[in-house]
Enzyme design. Sequence first.
Site, PDB file in Angstrom:
ATOM      1  N   CYS A 145       0.816  -1.215   0.000  1.00 20.80           N
ATOM      2  CA  CYS A 145       0.000   0.000   0.000  1.00 20.80           C
ATOM      3  C   CYS A 145       0.851   1.267   0.000  1.00 20.80           C
ATOM      4  O   CYS A 145       0.318   2.361  -0.130  1.00 20.80           O
ATOM      5  CB  CYS A 145      -0.955   0.007   1.190  1.00 20.80           C
ATOM      6  N   CYS A 190      -2.507  -2.613   8.758  1.00 27.35           N
ATOM      7  CA  CYS A 190      -2.221  -1.256   9.262  1.00 27.35           C
ATOM      8  C   CYS A 190      -1.694  -1.351  10.693  1.00 27.35           C
ATOM      9  O   CYS A 190      -0.746  -0.660  11.064  1.00 27.35           O
ATOM     10  CB  CYS A 190      -3.475  -0.387   9.228  1.00 27.35           C
TER      11      CYS A 190
HETATM   12 FE1  FES Z   1      -1.708   0.043   4.298  1.00 29.40          FE
HETATM   13 FE2  FES Z   1      -3.157   1.165   6.247  1.00 29.40          FE
HETATM   14  S1  FES Z   1      -3.735   0.851   4.152  1.00 29.40           S
HETATM   15  S2  FES Z   1      -1.072   0.610   6.302  1.00 29.40           S
END
Ligand code: FES
Length: 168
Positions: A36, A109
């Site tokens: 991400c 996360c």
């Molecule tokens: Fe990847 Fe939160 S979306 S750390």
Amino acid sequence: MNKELEKKVADAIQDPKNVGEMPDADSVGTVGNSECGEMLRMWVKYKEQDGEKVIDKASFQSFGCETAIAVASLATELIKGKTASEAIELKPEELSGELGPLPPMKIHCAELVQGALRSALSPQSTEQENKPPAKLGNELSPTLQDSLSEGQSKSDGKLKIRFLEEED
Ligand code: FES
């Protein structure tokens, strides 16, 4: 994300605790999630308490993801007063405790926060290696953003960025 979690995250990031660089930190750890693109850096400062070395305070800088910011904010409060080995044992769901269970797509996360914390608390890293970058003149030491723009593959040992492995 369900509405309740969305609200808790929104509340947490309205007034996140312990945001920012800690110039007098004893150690710092940085991790990134290559999937991400989120990155997180945590600073830790210790103190002596009843003959034990415990965490006095912690702070963080983060890019982007609100859930990671909310978890990091909670985590930096949660670890105060704990020894490094107690804090290292904390699981992602404990770090994000007040937010309640995270949906599968948001668990990483909290793992990012756990990774940054473990990196900062890692017993393999000496305090010297983990010291935040020295200040140059009146300039502040590099922020997370500065460090990242210098390149994530920097390998001179001063910047420790570890990318978390994706779990199946
Ligand atoms: Fe990847 Fe939160 S979306 S750390």
